[in-house]
Motif scaffolding. Sequence first.
Motif, PDB file in Angstrom:
ATOM      1  N   LEU A   1       0.973  -1.172   0.007  1.00  0.00           N
ATOM      2  CA  LEU A   1       0.064   0.133  -0.029  1.00  0.00           C
ATOM      3  C   LEU A   1       0.960   1.231   0.131  1.00  0.00           C
ATOM      4  CD1 LEU A   1      -2.781  -1.049   2.732  1.00  0.00           C
ATOM      5  CD2 LEU A   1      -2.983  -1.049   0.106  1.00  0.00           C
ATOM      6  N   HIS A   2       0.280   2.266  -0.688  1.00  0.00           N
ATOM      7  CA  HIS A   2       1.035   3.612  -0.780  1.00  0.00           C
ATOM      8  C   HIS A   2       0.300   4.588  -0.659  1.00  0.00           C
ATOM      9  CE1 HIS A   2       2.903   0.345  -3.233  1.00  0.00           C
ATOM     10  NE2 HIS A   2       4.097   0.828  -3.109  1.00  0.00           N
ATOM     11  N   VAL A   3       1.202   5.710  -0.347  1.00  0.00           N
ATOM     12  CA  VAL A   3       0.340   7.043  -0.078  1.00  0.00           C
ATOM     13  C   VAL A   3      -0.470   7.311  -1.436  1.00  0.00           C
ATOM     14  CG1 VAL A   3       0.465   9.503   0.085  1.00  0.00           C
ATOM     15  CG2 VAL A   3       1.849   7.945   1.696  1.00  0.00           C
ATOM     16  N   GLY A   4      -1.472   7.894  -1.438  1.00  0.00           N
ATOM     17  CA  GLY A   4      -2.595   8.186  -2.618  1.00  0.00           C
ATOM     18  C   GLY A   4      -3.384   6.960  -3.099  1.00  0.00           C
ATOM     19  N   ASP A   5      -3.187   5.789  -2.472  1.00  0.00           N
ATOM     20  CA  ASP A   5      -3.932   4.592  -2.985  1.00  0.00           C
ATOM     21  C   ASP A   5      -5.483   4.693  -2.507  1.00  0.00           C
ATOM     22  OD1 ASP A   5      -1.930   3.166  -3.933  1.00  0.00           O
ATOM     23  OD2 ASP A   5      -1.520   1.728  -2.483  1.00  0.00           O
ATOM     24  N   ARG A   6      -6.600   4.400  -3.042  1.00  0.00           N
ATOM     25  CA  ARG A   6      -7.768   4.343  -2.593  1.00  0.00           C
ATOM     26  C   ARG A   6      -8.039   3.032  -1.977  1.00  0.00           C
ATOM     27  NH1 ARG A   6     -11.323   7.172  -7.462  1.00  0.00           N
ATOM     28  NH2 ARG A   6     -10.425   9.345  -7.243  1.00  0.00           N
ATOM     29  N   VAL A   7      -8.806   3.243  -0.781  1.00  0.00           N
ATOM     30  CA  VAL A   7      -9.053   1.985  -0.109  1.00  0.00           C
ATOM     31  C   VAL A   7     -10.575   1.878   0.448  1.00  0.00           C
ATOM     32  CG1 VAL A   7      -6.772   1.454   0.634  1.00  0.00           C
ATOM     33  CG2 VAL A   7      -8.256   2.980   2.165  1.00  0.00           C
ATOM     34  N   VAL A   8     -10.939   0.679   0.621  1.00  0.00           N
ATOM     35  CA  VAL A   8     -12.121   0.357   1.370  1.00  0.00           C
ATOM     36  C   VAL A   8     -12.087  -0.336   2.431  1.00  0.00           C
ATOM     37  CG1 VAL A   8     -13.401   0.630  -0.819  1.00  0.00           C
ATOM     38  CG2 VAL A   8     -12.822  -1.644  -0.162  1.00  0.00           C
ATOM     39  N   PRO A   9     -13.083  -0.512   3.436  1.00  0.00           N
ATOM     40  CA  PRO A   9     -12.800  -1.423   4.630  1.00  0.00           C
ATOM     41  C   PRO A   9     -12.700  -2.863   4.342  1.00  0.00           C
ATOM     42  CG  PRO A   9     -14.687   0.328   4.895  1.00  0.00           C
ATOM     43  CD  PRO A   9     -14.252   0.260   3.387  1.00  0.00           C
ATOM     44  N   ASN A  10     -12.086  -3.454   5.197  1.00  0.00           N
ATOM     45  CA  ASN A  10     -11.778  -4.892   4.985  1.00  0.00           C
ATOM     46  C   ASN A  10     -12.443  -5.768   6.201  1.00  0.00           C
ATOM     47  OD1 ASN A  10     -10.983  -7.050   3.170  1.00  0.00           O
ATOM     48  ND2 ASN A  10      -8.767  -7.039   4.294  1.00  0.00           N
ATOM     49  N   GLY A  11     -13.592  -5.277   6.434  1.00  0.00           N
ATOM     50  CA  GLY A  11     -14.264  -5.928   7.519  1.00  0.00           C
ATOM     51  C   GLY A  11     -15.499  -5.006   8.036  1.00  0.00           C
ATOM     52  N   PRO A  12     -16.490  -5.454   8.900  1.00  0.00           N
ATOM     53  CA  PRO A  12     -17.273  -4.761   9.306  1.00  0.00           C
ATOM     54  C   PRO A  12     -17.061  -3.863  10.776  1.00  0.00           C
ATOM     55  CG  PRO A  12     -17.671  -7.024  10.375  1.00  0.00           C
ATOM     56  CD  PRO A  12     -16.167  -7.060   9.407  1.00  0.00           C
ATOM     57  N   ASN A  13     -18.333  -2.858  11.029  1.00  0.00           N
ATOM     58  CA  ASN A  13     -18.058  -2.134  12.064  1.00  0.00           C
ATOM     59  C   ASN A  13     -16.634  -1.256  12.154  1.00  0.00           C
ATOM     60  OD1 ASN A  13     -20.396  -3.002  13.188  1.00  0.00           O
ATOM     61  ND2 ASN A  13     -19.642  -4.774  14.264  1.00  0.00           N
ATOM     62  N   PHE A  14     -16.541  -0.624  10.867  1.00  0.00           N
ATOM     63  CA  PHE A  14     -15.180  -0.071  10.915  1.00  0.00           C
ATOM     64  C   PHE A  14     -15.366   1.414  11.254  1.00  0.00           C
ATOM     65  CE2 PHE A  14     -11.357   0.449   8.048  1.00  0.00           C
ATOM     66  CZ  PHE A  14     -10.705  -0.665   8.195  1.00  0.00           C
TER      67      PHE A  14
ATOM     68  N   MET B   1     -19.576   2.536  -2.404  1.00  0.00           N
ATOM     69  CA  MET B   1     -20.812   1.601  -2.213  1.00  0.00           C
ATOM     70  C   MET B   1     -20.478   0.214  -2.564  1.00  0.00           C
ATOM     71  SD  MET B   1     -23.702   3.555  -4.262  1.00  0.00           S
ATOM     72  CE  MET B   1     -24.232   5.176  -4.056  1.00  0.00           C
ATOM     73  N   MET B   2     -19.052  -0.030  -2.631  1.00  0.00           N
ATOM     74  CA  MET B   2     -18.694  -1.442  -3.170  1.00  0.00           C
ATOM     75  C   MET B   2     -18.884  -2.516  -2.215  1.00  0.00           C
ATOM     76  SD  MET B   2     -17.680  -1.812  -6.427  1.00  0.00           S
ATOM     77  CE  MET B   2     -16.435  -2.808  -6.399  1.00  0.00           C
ATOM     78  N   ASN B   3     -18.795  -2.219  -1.037  1.00  0.00           N
ATOM     79  CA  ASN B   3     -18.568  -3.295   0.000  1.00  0.00           C
ATOM     80  C   ASN B   3     -20.018  -3.940   0.320  1.00  0.00           C
ATOM     81  OD1 ASN B   3     -16.165  -3.321   0.545  1.00  0.00           O
ATOM     82  ND2 ASN B   3     -16.121  -3.143   2.640  1.00  0.00           N
ATOM     83  N   VAL B   4     -21.091  -3.395   0.350  1.00  0.00           N
ATOM     84  CA  VAL B   4     -22.310  -3.869   0.790  1.00  0.00           C
ATOM     85  C   VAL B   4     -23.110  -4.544  -0.301  1.00  0.00           C
ATOM     86  CG1 VAL B   4     -24.310  -3.850   2.445  1.00  0.00           C
ATOM     87  CG2 VAL B   4     -21.965  -2.723   2.971  1.00  0.00           C
ATOM     88  N   ASN B   5     -23.880  -3.460  -0.941  1.00  0.00           N
ATOM     89  CA  ASN B   5     -24.993  -3.960  -1.850  1.00  0.00           C
ATOM     90  C   ASN B   5     -24.393  -4.795  -2.932  1.00  0.00           C
ATOM     91  OD1 ASN B   5     -26.905  -2.970  -0.228  1.00  0.00           O
ATOM     92  ND2 ASN B   5     -26.692  -0.901  -0.876  1.00  0.00           N
ATOM     93  N   PRO B   6     -23.692  -4.348  -3.851  1.00  0.00           N
ATOM     94  CA  PRO B   6     -23.271  -5.106  -5.062  1.00  0.00           C
ATOM     95  C   PRO B   6     -22.679  -6.558  -4.639  1.00  0.00           C
ATOM     96  CG  PRO B   6     -22.100  -2.920  -5.052  1.00  0.00           C
ATOM     97  CD  PRO B   6     -22.672  -2.826  -3.775  1.00  0.00           C
ATOM     98  N   CYS B   7     -21.894  -6.640  -3.525  1.00  0.00           N
ATOM     99  CA  CYS B   7     -21.502  -7.932  -3.223  1.00  0.00           C
ATOM    100  C   CYS B   7     -22.833  -8.638  -2.588  1.00  0.00           C
ATOM    101  CB  CYS B   7     -20.350  -7.825  -1.870  1.00  0.00           C
ATOM    102  SG  CYS B   7     -19.036  -6.880  -2.246  1.00  0.00           S
ATOM    103  N   THR B   8     -23.581  -8.053  -1.939  1.00  0.00           N
ATOM    104  CA  THR B   8     -24.865  -8.885  -1.389  1.00  0.00           C
ATOM    105  C   THR B   8     -25.390  -9.543  -2.797  1.00  0.00           C
ATOM    106  OG1 THR B   8     -25.048  -7.740   0.493  1.00  0.00           O
ATOM    107  CG2 THR B   8     -27.103  -8.907  -0.242  1.00  0.00           C
TER     108      THR B   8
ATOM    109  N   THR C   1     -18.384 -12.330   4.603  1.00  0.00           N
ATOM    110  CA  THR C   1     -17.102 -11.612   4.518  1.00  0.00           C
ATOM    111  C   THR C   1     -16.265 -12.035   5.622  1.00  0.00           C
ATOM    112  OG1 THR C   1     -18.180  -9.713   3.553  1.00  0.00           O
ATOM    113  CG2 THR C   1     -15.917  -8.996   4.778  1.00  0.00           C
ATOM    114  N   LYS C   2     -16.539 -12.255   6.693  1.00  0.00           N
ATOM    115  CA  LYS C   2     -15.672 -12.746   7.831  1.00  0.00           C
ATOM    116  C   LYS C   2     -15.083 -14.077   7.502  1.00  0.00           C
ATOM    117  CE  LYS C   2     -17.805 -10.569  11.800  1.00  0.00           C
ATOM    118  NZ  LYS C   2     -18.716 -10.489  13.123  1.00  0.00           N
ATOM    119  N   THR C   3     -16.043 -14.955   6.790  1.00  0.00           N
ATOM    120  CA  THR C   3     -15.391 -16.257   6.671  1.00  0.00           C
ATOM    121  C   THR C   3     -14.748 -16.230   5.244  1.00  0.00           C
ATOM    122  OG1 THR C   3     -17.689 -16.893   7.310  1.00  0.00           O
ATOM    123  CG2 THR C   3     -16.418 -18.535   5.830  1.00  0.00           C
TER     124      THR C   3
END
Length: 368
Positions: free
Chosen positions: A112-125, A153-160, A305-307
């Motif tokens: 990972l580097h400065v400037g990278d875009r990131v999303v959460p890798n788990g719940p209750n973030f 919006m990537m983490n929840v609805n599209p994945c569901t 996601t946890k599994t």
Amino acid sequence: MFTGQLTLSISRSVKSNLTNIRKISAAINTNCVKSLLYKEYGDPIKVLQVTTQTIQQPIGKQVSVKWLLSPVNPADINIIQGKYPSRPPLPAVPGNEGVGEIIAIGSDVQGLHVGDRVVPNGPNFGIWRTRANYDSKDVMKISSDIDLVIASMMNVNPCTAYRMLKDFVPLKPGDTVIQNGGNSAVGQLVIQLCKIWNYKSVSVVRDRPNIQELKNQLTSLGADEVLTEEEVRNTQLFKNKKLLAPKLALNCIGGQNATEIVRHLAHGGIMVTYGGMSREPLTIPISALIFKDISFKGFWMTTWTKTNMDSQERLDMFKNLANFFIDKKLQPPPYKLVPFREYQEAIAKALSFDGRTGVKYILDLTES
């Protein structure tokens, strides 16, 4: 004697300078951040408060993330109310989904580097804040080619939507999927994924004055049929073979709405329940169990996601979804950006959500 005094004077000067440097360094290594915090469960409008903290520069394997956008989802509201199965310890910052930018990294961070875009890798973030430090394994890099709103919006609805279409029934091109809540965020994504994978989709929605406008909207996304709750009770779509009887039903409403959909499932079909917006129980006709061998499953994206946190399957899913969005095969639901300082508007809209509107409210965390 003179030399000793000079040495002592220099020594004091050096110590003084080092102290000043440490003070300056400490000032540089802290940053003032704002966050929404709740110390008790209850009405989000009442229990949420804006707080200010200072955080250190990241060390070791830590990364510092400046959060940019975060959708307000029904689950976020339920967590603050204390009504959701997955809850962080109090006091807590809400927000499970969003996109941020890495603005600093520790000395041991790799990949990972400065400037990278990131999303959460788990719940209750706890994303409803301007900035925070995390262990680098707790965030996932996402392509900068993806629109910021879509990335948030990537983490929840599209994945569901993706997992429900992939994990329960081995669907083939031409097979039919039926769902209620067709105009919800997940429902709209289900319609589009069905189109991409050549499945037929039937969506059930609540009646309203502008029903034809809604039907046209969902049809433009790729829906093969859009029916009201009254129309689905009497439809002949499957009896007259216009469409194959559905092998898969997706339920986010419950109550009589879901029961009517069950009646149209093919022999051996499966209903997957992932929500209960009507707050009414799912009533299963005995005939569906005995004579049609219908199965009923539940789905919660948090558990999946946890599994599958570090699985190749999860990485492939994100890659596929990202490409679908980049290629414009998937479109996000209608949305409205709300400045962080006006968070109460987004909360109020989420609290009054009745399933009739598909507008997603997104906190703009840069507008604090």
